[in-house]
Scaffold this active site. Structure first.
Site, PDB file in Angstrom:
ATOM      1  N   ASP A 179       0.850  -1.188   0.000  1.00  0.00           N
ATOM      2  CA  ASP A 179       0.000   0.000   0.000  1.00  0.00           C
ATOM      3  C   ASP A 179       0.887   1.239   0.000  1.00  0.00           C
ATOM      4  O   ASP A 179       1.394   1.655   1.043  1.00  0.00           O
ATOM      5  CB  ASP A 179      -0.924  -0.001   1.219  1.00  0.00           C
ATOM      6  CG  ASP A 179      -1.940   1.138   1.182  1.00  0.00           C
ATOM      7  OD1 ASP A 179      -1.716   2.119   0.442  1.00  0.00           O
ATOM      8  OD2 ASP A 179      -2.954   1.048   1.899  1.00  0.00           O
ATOM      9  N   HIS A 237       0.732   7.928   3.946  1.00  0.00           N
ATOM     10  CA  HIS A 237       1.406   7.205   5.011  1.00  0.00           C
ATOM     11  C   HIS A 237       2.925   7.414   5.002  1.00  0.00           C
ATOM     12  O   HIS A 237       3.630   6.789   5.811  1.00  0.00           O
ATOM     13  CB  HIS A 237       1.094   5.711   4.895  1.00  0.00           C
ATOM     14  CG  HIS A 237      -0.366   5.413   4.839  1.00  0.00           C
ATOM     15  ND1 HIS A 237      -1.213   5.655   5.897  1.00  0.00           N
ATOM     16  CD2 HIS A 237      -1.153   4.925   3.838  1.00  0.00           C
ATOM     17  CE1 HIS A 237      -2.453   5.311   5.563  1.00  0.00           C
ATOM     18  NE2 HIS A 237      -2.439   4.874   4.317  1.00  0.00           N
ATOM     19  N   ILE A 292      -0.013   9.102   8.708  1.00  0.00           N
ATOM     20  CA  ILE A 292      -0.708   8.193   9.619  1.00  0.00           C
ATOM     21  C   ILE A 292      -0.382   6.745   9.269  1.00  0.00           C
ATOM     22  O   ILE A 292       0.034   6.437   8.159  1.00  0.00           O
ATOM     23  CB  ILE A 292      -2.237   8.416   9.586  1.00  0.00           C
ATOM     24  CG1 ILE A 292      -2.792   8.191   8.172  1.00  0.00           C
ATOM     25  CG2 ILE A 292      -2.583   9.796  10.115  1.00  0.00           C
ATOM     26  CD1 ILE A 292      -4.307   8.265   8.081  1.00  0.00           C
ATOM     27  N   GLY A 316      -4.536   1.761   8.139  1.00  0.00           N
ATOM     28  CA  GLY A 316      -5.556   1.107   8.963  1.00  0.00           C
ATOM     29  C   GLY A 316      -5.322  -0.383   9.083  1.00  0.00           C
ATOM     30  O   GLY A 316      -5.522  -0.985  10.149  1.00  0.00           O
TER      31      GLY A 316
END
Length: 285
Positions: free
Chosen positions: A189, A194, A209, A212
């Site tokens: 990903d 990120h 961040i 998830g």
């Protein structure tokens, strides 16, 4: 622009084939925080090639179809979508290295109404290519915030699992590395949110961040440790709802309730006391 319900729900995905190696499995485990204590022999089974095991939650990165909702013919306002829920069902323990094929489909799209968004439900089945055995089934719910009122079904969405109204039976604290997102993204990903502080700031975050699904991996690690004794053969399924982002370097605290084979859980960030995963349900053997 509006969601083309018929096109999206009937879309025929090409099968996704993936060869992955022992190194890929180790990289995934490091990305979700396994072996923060490199002397822990239980965790080392997932991060060292001798008698290596694969984490059950690694299923989420196998035969991943990519960001298909960005395709303009679907009519999805992809800038406003959020990953709402994720489920994993393990049919056979994942090998530490293998050749897999994934079959993806959209199972339903629910129109919550004008200004209320839409829910897109998808499913991915991952098979072992040499034997044809079904290894795992992944289910995902995407919240398309900008796509309500497109004229699709207005059926009621499934209710999330409710965690028990009592003190948890156990609590597992797992730290994350400041560079956790930079490691996890190498499992497939590559969203710059990120990694790039400039992209994160433009999106309203103080810093990049954590993915998830990396937070999910930390919760899965807590379940594997506390309810399965680090035996992946005992890990049957997991489902949860994403509620808030995690910043790399924060501590993920997972509260666990055990009722026989049913395990309920939720995770919060210790430093900010914010629930980041909720309505968690796992089944162990």
């Amino acid at each position: 622009m509006a969601i083309d319900y018929d096109k999206l729900v009937n879309w025929k995905f090409d099968p996704i084939e993936q060869h992955y190696t022992s190194k890929d499995s180790i990289l995934y485990a490091l990305g979700v925080g396994v072996s923060m204590d490199p002397l822990d022999m239980d965790q080392l089974r997932f991060t060292y090639e001798e008698d290596q095991l694969a984490l059950p939650t690694m299923a989420v990165v196998l035969a991943y179809p990519g960001f298909f909702l960005k395709q303009p013919e679907f009519g999805v306002d992809w800038v406003k979508i959020l990953h709402g829920e994720q489920g994993i069902q393990i049919h056979k323990p994942l090998p530490a290295a293998g050749h897999v094929v994934g079959e993806n489909r959209i199972t339903e799209i629910i129109d919550k109404g004008e200004g209320k968004g839409a829910l897109i439900f998808s499913e991915r089945k991952v098979y072992d290519k040499p034997t044809g055995d079904l290894l795992c089934t992944l289910t995902s719910t995407t919240f398309a915030r900008g796509d309500g009122g497109f004229g699709g079904p207005k059926i009621e969405a499934p209710k999330p699992h409710a965690v028990p109204d009592r003190e948890p039976d156990s609590v597992v604290e797992l730290p994350t590395l400041p560079q956790a997102a930079l490691i996890y993204r190498l499992s497939g990903d590559f969203n710059p949110l990120h990694a790039d502080p400039r992209v994160a700031e433009a999106a309203g975050f103080k810093a990049p961040i954590l993915h998830g699904l990396a937070t999910l991996g930390a919760a899965g690690h807590a379940i594997l440790k506390d309810a399965c004794g680090y035996n992946p053969d005992r890990f049957a399924s997991l489902r949860l709802r994403f509620t808030s982002p995690v910043y790399p370097g924060e501590t993920i605290v997972t509260e666990i309730w055990k009722d026989g084979q049913d395990v309920s859980f939720r995770s919060r960030v210790k430093e900010r006391d914010v629930v980041v995963l909720n309505n968690g349900h796992a089944v162990v053997k």
